[in-house]
Design a protein around this motif. Sequence first.
Motif, PDB file in Angstrom:
ATOM      1  N   ASP A 146     -19.958 -22.203   0.500  1.00 26.48           N
ATOM      2  CA  ASP A 146     -20.333 -21.804  -0.951  1.00 26.48           C
ATOM      3  C   ASP A 146     -20.202 -20.286  -1.257  1.00 26.48           C
ATOM      4  N   ALA A 147     -20.119 -19.968  -2.276  1.00 22.85           N
ATOM      5  CA  ALA A 147     -19.786 -18.194  -2.619  1.00 22.85           C
ATOM      6  C   ALA A 147     -20.920 -17.410  -1.922  1.00 22.85           C
ATOM      7  N   THR A 148     -22.126 -17.961  -1.986  1.00 24.90           N
ATOM      8  CA  THR A 148     -23.231 -17.069  -1.148  1.00 24.90           C
ATOM      9  C   THR A 148     -22.934 -16.926   0.310  1.00 24.90           C
ATOM     10  N   GLU A 149     -22.692 -18.039   0.962  1.00 24.28           N
ATOM     11  CA  GLU A 149     -22.307 -18.046   2.390  1.00 24.28           C
ATOM     12  C   GLU A 149     -21.048 -17.484   2.619  1.00 24.28           C
ATOM     13  N   ALA A 162     -17.494  -3.748   3.479  1.00 21.07           N
ATOM     14  CA  ALA A 162     -18.129  -3.931   2.392  1.00 21.07           C
ATOM     15  C   ALA A 162     -18.309  -2.895   1.413  1.00 21.07           C
ATOM     16  N   ASN A 163     -18.467  -1.671   1.743  1.00 21.44           N
ATOM     17  CA  ASN A 163     -18.931  -0.540   0.817  1.00 21.44           C
ATOM     18  C   ASN A 163     -17.572   0.407   0.646  1.00 21.44           C
ATOM     19  N   ARG A 164     -16.449  -0.159   1.106  1.00 20.44           N
ATOM     20  CA  ARG A 164     -15.331   0.623   0.862  1.00 20.44           C
ATOM     21  C   ARG A 164     -14.284  -0.100  -0.035  1.00 20.44           C
ATOM     22  N   ILE A 165     -14.430  -1.278  -0.380  1.00 20.93           N
ATOM     23  CA  ILE A 165     -13.526  -1.877  -1.261  1.00 20.93           C
ATOM     24  C   ILE A 165     -14.104  -2.184  -2.597  1.00 20.93           C
ATOM     25  N   PRO A 166     -13.476  -2.035  -3.649  1.00 20.98           N
ATOM     26  CA  PRO A 166     -13.953  -2.174  -5.023  1.00 20.98           C
ATOM     27  C   PRO A 166     -14.298  -4.019  -5.061  1.00 20.98           C
ATOM     28  N   LEU A 167     -15.394  -4.088  -5.729  1.00 28.98           N
ATOM     29  CA  LEU A 167     -15.987  -5.435  -6.046  1.00 28.98           C
ATOM     30  C   LEU A 167     -14.757  -6.485  -6.417  1.00 28.98           C
ATOM     31  N   SER A 168     -14.134  -5.988  -7.273  1.00 29.52           N
ATOM     32  CA  SER A 168     -13.230  -6.978  -7.960  1.00 29.52           C
ATOM     33  C   SER A 168     -12.249  -7.370  -6.800  1.00 29.52           C
ATOM     34  N   TYR A 169     -11.759  -6.539  -5.995  1.00 32.38           N
ATOM     35  CA  TYR A 169     -10.851  -6.960  -4.814  1.00 32.38           C
ATOM     36  C   TYR A 169     -11.699  -7.975  -4.065  1.00 32.38           C
ATOM     37  N   LEU A 170     -13.068  -7.822  -3.689  1.00 31.26           N
ATOM     38  CA  LEU A 170     -13.825  -8.634  -2.916  1.00 31.26           C
ATOM     39  C   LEU A 170     -14.106  -9.967  -3.483  1.00 31.26           C
ATOM     40  N   SER A 172     -12.215 -11.372  -5.653  1.00 34.69           N
ATOM     41  CA  SER A 172     -11.005 -12.065  -5.568  1.00 34.69           C
ATOM     42  C   SER A 172     -10.795 -12.685  -4.040  1.00 34.69           C
ATOM     43  N   TYR A 173     -11.212 -12.119  -3.290  1.00 39.18           N
ATOM     44  CA  TYR A 173     -10.973 -12.365  -1.894  1.00 39.18           C
ATOM     45  C   TYR A 173     -11.643 -13.819  -1.415  1.00 39.18           C
ATOM     46  N   LEU A 174     -13.148 -13.550  -2.150  1.00 39.43           N
ATOM     47  CA  LEU A 174     -14.130 -14.646  -1.893  1.00 39.43           C
ATOM     48  C   LEU A 174     -13.893 -15.968  -2.787  1.00 39.43           C
ATOM     49  N   GLY A 175     -13.027 -15.800  -3.872  1.00 41.63           N
ATOM     50  CA  GLY A 175     -12.598 -16.649  -4.463  1.00 41.63           C
ATOM     51  C   GLY A 175     -13.583 -16.907  -5.772  1.00 41.63           C
ATOM     52  N   ILE A 176     -14.222 -15.927  -6.103  1.00 44.19           N
ATOM     53  CA  ILE A 176     -15.298 -16.129  -7.444  1.00 44.19           C
ATOM     54  C   ILE A 176     -14.945 -14.850  -8.428  1.00 44.19           C
ATOM     55  N   THR A 177     -15.652 -14.883  -9.435  1.00 48.31           N
ATOM     56  CA  THR A 177     -15.568 -13.915 -10.272  1.00 48.31           C
ATOM     57  C   THR A 177     -16.318 -12.612 -10.063  1.00 48.31           C
ATOM     58  N   GLN A 178     -16.137 -11.677 -10.650  1.00 47.37           N
ATOM     59  CA  GLN A 178     -16.754 -10.324 -10.295  1.00 47.37           C
ATOM     60  C   GLN A 178     -18.245 -10.599 -10.512  1.00 47.37           C
ATOM     61  N   SER A 179     -18.486 -10.966 -11.877  1.00 45.34           N
ATOM     62  CA  SER A 179     -19.963 -11.344 -12.183  1.00 45.34           C
ATOM     63  C   SER A 179     -20.708 -12.372 -11.402  1.00 45.34           C
ATOM     64  N   SER A 180     -19.975 -13.364 -10.878  1.00 45.94           N
ATOM     65  CA  SER A 180     -20.878 -14.207  -9.826  1.00 45.94           C
ATOM     66  C   SER A 180     -20.939 -13.353  -8.625  1.00 45.94           C
ATOM     67  N   LEU A 181     -19.950 -12.281  -8.266  1.00 41.41           N
ATOM     68  CA  LEU A 181     -20.510 -11.770  -6.859  1.00 41.41           C
ATOM     69  C   LEU A 181     -21.719 -10.875  -7.304  1.00 41.41           C
ATOM     70  N   SER A 182     -21.641 -10.130  -8.292  1.00 40.84           N
ATOM     71  CA  SER A 182     -22.765  -9.283  -8.870  1.00 40.84           C
ATOM     72  C   SER A 182     -24.139  -9.997  -8.637  1.00 40.84           C
ATOM     73  N   ARG A 183     -24.162 -11.301  -9.290  1.00 38.61           N
ATOM     74  CA  ARG A 183     -25.200 -12.105  -9.270  1.00 38.61           C
ATOM     75  C   ARG A 183     -25.573 -12.464  -7.848  1.00 38.61           C
ATOM     76  N   ILE A 184     -24.823 -12.781  -6.885  1.00 42.32           N
ATOM     77  CA  ILE A 184     -24.944 -13.229  -5.645  1.00 42.32           C
ATOM     78  C   ILE A 184     -25.816 -11.902  -4.981  1.00 42.32           C
ATOM     79  N   ARG A 185     -25.054 -10.686  -5.129  1.00 44.52           N
ATOM     80  CA  ARG A 185     -25.469  -9.639  -4.482  1.00 44.52           C
ATOM     81  C   ARG A 185     -27.075  -9.309  -4.984  1.00 44.52           C
TER      82      ARG A 185
END
Length: 189
Positions: A146-149, A162-170, A172-185
Amino acid sequence: MEQLINYLLHFGQLNQQQIDLIKSRSMVKTSRKDTYYHEAGRIPREVIFLTAGIMRVCYYNNKGDEITKYFIDENNFIVDIHSYNQHIPSTEYIQAVTDCEYIVLSREVMDELSMTIITWDPIIAKITAKSLAEKVNRISPMMAEDATERYLMFLRNFPALANRIPLSYLASYLGITQSSLSRIRRNIR
């Protein structure tokens, strides 16, 4: 140039004359952050070895969404191997995520090294096999998570990225939206 030579020596033997030949035929270039090193629709005519920075391989899906396939950091070769070997246009873009420095080996230089250095082809074959295995190992486990894993696996496997790439690219790589990634973080802190 020493980074390239040291990397090659992990995969086979080279004498000083062969090392000098490689150095004399290689060129150092740079790409600024956000510029495309390679664009889809073009036939790759060189192989590069990244000495500083991060690049990403991406494509556009049939909806026009940009999808990040993977990231490449220092001490790795970069080329769309299928397009390069088959002399066909690539379907992928390669973009500098950060300012990058790399060593360029043109197709002509690669051919010359292949004909001149007896250990060149076995060295390149070992590097290609290693890179393809790493690519499969990066992508395959992510399909079942799942996205968190997927995010936690990315942090474990690539802590320096992790700290060298923009969240939007990460995202996209993880297959989730940027807002979902922010929530997971937020939730794992």
